[in-house]
Motif scaffolding. Structure first.
Motif, mmCIF file in Angstrom:
data_model
loop_
_atom_site.group_PDB
_atom_site.id
_atom_site.type_symbol
_atom_site.label_atom_id
_atom_site.label_comp_id
_atom_site.label_asym_id
_atom_site.label_seq_id
_atom_site.Cartn_x
_atom_site.Cartn_y
_atom_site.Cartn_z
ATOM 1 N N GLY A 179 67.589 -53.410 -65.313
ATOM 2 C CA GLY A 179 66.772 -54.673 -64.542
ATOM 3 C C GLY A 179 66.720 -54.881 -63.007
ATOM 4 O O GLY A 179 65.666 -55.940 -63.176
ATOM 5 N N TYR A 180 67.192 -53.732 -62.850
ATOM 6 C CA TYR A 180 66.224 -53.767 -61.325
ATOM 7 C C TYR A 180 65.047 -52.827 -61.361
ATOM 8 O O TYR A 180 64.812 -52.421 -59.758
ATOM 9 N N ILE A 181 65.029 -52.049 -61.934
ATOM 10 C CA ILE A 181 63.533 -51.492 -62.519
ATOM 11 C C ILE A 181 62.119 -51.440 -62.524
ATOM 12 O O ILE A 181 62.153 -52.753 -63.426
ATOM 13 N N THR A 227 61.867 -57.383 -65.743
ATOM 14 C CA THR A 227 63.285 -58.357 -64.985
ATOM 15 C C THR A 227 62.353 -58.934 -63.606
ATOM 16 O O THR A 227 62.861 -59.652 -63.088
ATOM 17 N N PRO A 228 61.797 -57.767 -62.900
ATOM 18 C CA PRO A 228 62.433 -57.257 -61.361
ATOM 19 C C PRO A 228 60.833 -58.743 -61.377
ATOM 20 O O PRO A 228 60.849 -59.423 -60.481
ATOM 21 N N ARG A 229 59.431 -58.356 -62.569
ATOM 22 C CA ARG A 229 58.453 -59.008 -61.797
ATOM 23 C C ARG A 229 58.825 -60.818 -61.981
ATOM 24 O O ARG A 229 58.214 -61.522 -61.887
ATOM 25 N N PHE A 273 68.029 -67.600 -64.436
ATOM 26 C CA PHE A 273 67.432 -67.380 -66.176
ATOM 27 C C PHE A 273 66.556 -65.664 -65.803
ATOM 28 O O PHE A 273 67.991 -64.742 -66.373
ATOM 29 N N ALA A 274 66.011 -65.253 -64.593
ATOM 30 C CA ALA A 274 65.767 -64.044 -64.462
ATOM 31 C C ALA A 274 66.639 -63.154 -63.956
ATOM 32 O O ALA A 274 66.769 -61.915 -63.818
ATOM 33 N N ILE A 324 67.938 -59.569 -65.262
ATOM 34 C CA ILE A 324 68.424 -58.507 -64.746
ATOM 35 C C ILE A 324 70.054 -57.934 -65.116
ATOM 36 O O ILE A 324 69.995 -56.923 -65.073
ATOM 37 N N GLU A 325 70.721 -58.720 -64.856
ATOM 38 C CA GLU A 325 71.950 -58.605 -64.769
ATOM 39 C C GLU A 325 72.798 -58.005 -66.402
ATOM 40 O O GLU A 325 73.633 -56.909 -66.950
#
Length: 513
Positions: A408-410, A415-417, A396-397, A401-402
């Protein structure tokens, strides 16, 4: 150019009130009085989790991580753990809700105890903001369980009121120290020694991955008395206060804190005992058994953290899809996005329903009301649902991100956490391999596959679900084959069968709601 639209005015979020499915699920599982109380309190806690607890969690993760202070200004070794002020506020606010205490003592407003269903509902909301802090809560729940069920009256009076504190009494967070360097999942290889010293013992040795070190008031520790046999049967459970009555540390040294990928809120450490005072809990010959009971409780907490991350991942993905424009449309208008969100929602609801159904069975087991068959089924469901939910938290995480694309990668986004915190859930409380071995053990010793299939049949009787009936019949054949397989073949099949069992159980519970 794909532009991120300026954010509309945001309403104040509330993890409880915006989750209609979860509200209905709790209404099903709580009696009328407790649901009325819980829904009122969860509304307040859902607001806190979605707002200031979430803000504190981001700060702790990025800039305010726990730090080890080994020495004071006089050069004396103190092994203290520093945590930021926001973290301390979250500790006070969360425990004062009764997330641990009201499992074991009366809720003043109701004049009766709460239960694990209510506690896990609080954990589900908390984990959407801070799964790292739900780890210490989990350890405190396990500590309270062990003290309440197995400690003698004197030890119980010494520690339990503090472990169950909801304000007015000093809080002792709990911890369960199992892992040693040479043992890992092989707890029977543990070598920490316990030497008798009058009415208590003194512990010597190290625990290699001790979570909530420095923050706990009392830790539950497995150690081996002098002359005890090797293996898990030689382990005794001890309650070890972190500090002595005069406030000095109880001959415990923190060597270092672990630098972890995620769940950075919880201080995990290498801990050395150099004559730490310790008190025997229960029968000295049943320490491993007691700790395995607490481990099953912790595995349910792990599931709750998993569905918390799943819910936050889904809600973040959905919200982003509704505000992001691409190719002249909102993301949520594209069929592929709609398909992804629908699949996530259905899986989340099925997983959540199944886990809270299991919690009802676990309550019967904990209260001594279950049959031997139900006890075996409880252990099986804990193993397969822990494995499935932890893996789904990561999935799900990843999807969240996607959905966000590069954003989502920032680290400005949550989302990264979520992904970093989700990853540990497949490791804590038993990896997929360990859980696969548990399935094998339960099948070979208790024929639990027959109990599982019978439970599904009872649930499916009267339901108009021919596809699920056929699935059950097909799985029944494969499980019977599995039960007669040699050990090597069982180990090769165990994880894939565990996943299928979890998926079928989830769907049967979900459709039957």
């Amino acid at each position: 150019m794909h532009v991120l639209q300026e954010a509309p005015t945001q309403h104040r979020r509330n993890f409880f009130t915006e989750d209609d499915f979860f509200q209905k699920l709790l209404e099903k599982h709580l009696d009328e009085d407790l649901y009325a109380y819980a829904s009122k309190e969860l509304k307040k806690f859902g607001d806190a989790c979605a707002n200031h607890i979430d803000e504190r969690a981001a700060h702790t993760d990025r800039e305010g991580q726990p730090r080890l202070l080994r020495y004071n200004k006089y050069g004396e070794e103190v092994s203290e753990v520093w945590v930021n002020e926001g973290y301390k506020q979250t500790v006070e606010e969360t425990y004062n809700t009764g997330i641990v205490g009201y499992v074991h003592k009366e809720i003043p407003e109701l004049g009766r105890k709460g239960n694990y269903t209510y506690s896990f509902a609080q954990g589900y909301l908390l984990s959407q903001a801070e799964p790292g802090f739900y780890c210490p809560v989990t350890l405190t729940l396990a500590t309270a369980y062990l003290l309440d069920h197995y400690a003698d009256q004197a030890i119980k009076q010494q520690f339990l009121p503090h472990v169950c504190a909801t304000g007015g009494v000093e809080l002792y967070e709990g911890a369960t120290f199992l892992t040693e360097r040479q043992g890992g999942s092989d707890v029977g290889a543990n070598v920490v020694q316990a030497k008798e010293a009058g009415d208590h013992f003194r512990l010597y040795g190290e625990k290699y991955f001790a979570s909530n070190a420095g923050m706990c008031g009392v830790a539950m520790v497995l150690a081996r008395k002098e002359g005890a046999p090797a293996g898990s049967r030689g382990l005794t459970l001890f309650a070890v206060p972190w500090k002595n009555e005069d406030g000095s540390i109880n001959n415990i040294r923190i060597r270092r804190l672990k630098d972890k990928l995620g769940v950075r809120a919880v201080p995990s450490a290498e801990v050395e005992f150099d004559g730490a005072k310790a008190y025997v809990i229960g029968d000295p010959n049943r320490g491993f058994y007691y700790m395995m009971e607490a481990l099953n409780l912790s595995r349910i907490c792990n599931m709750v953290a998993s569905i918390g991350i799943m819910r936050r991942s889904y809600s973040e993905a959905k919200a982003y899809s509704e505000r992001r424009d691409a190719f002249g449309k909102r993301l949520c208008e594209f069929p592929m996005i709609q398909q992804t969100l629908t699949q996530l929602k259905q899986k989340l609801e099925a997983e959540t329903a199944a886990i809270f159904e299991l919690i009802q069975l676990h309550g019967k087991v904990t209260n001594g009301e279950a049959t031997k068959e139900e006890e075996a089924l409880n252990r099986l469901l804990i193993a397969i649902l822990k494995k499935e939910s932890a893996e789904q938290a990561i999935a799900f995480a990843h999807e969240a991100i996607e959905m966000h694309g590069g954003n989502g990668y920032i680290e400005d986004f949550v989302t990264p956490r979520l992904l970093r915190d989700a990853q540990v859930l497949t490791v804590w409380e038993g990896t997929a391999n360990i859980l696969g071995l548990e399935v094998i053990r339960l099948v070979n010793k208790f024929s639990v596959h027959e109990i599982f299939i019978a439970d599904l049949k009872e649930r499916l009787d009267g339901m108009d679900a021919p596809e699920l009936v056929k699935w059950r019949e097909d799985l029944k054949v494969r499980l019977e084959e599995f039960a007669s397989d040699d050990r090597v073949t069982q180990e090769l099949k165990a994880k894939s069968l565990a996943k299928e069992m979890a998926e079928l159980y989830e769907q049967v519970v979900y459709v039957g709601m």
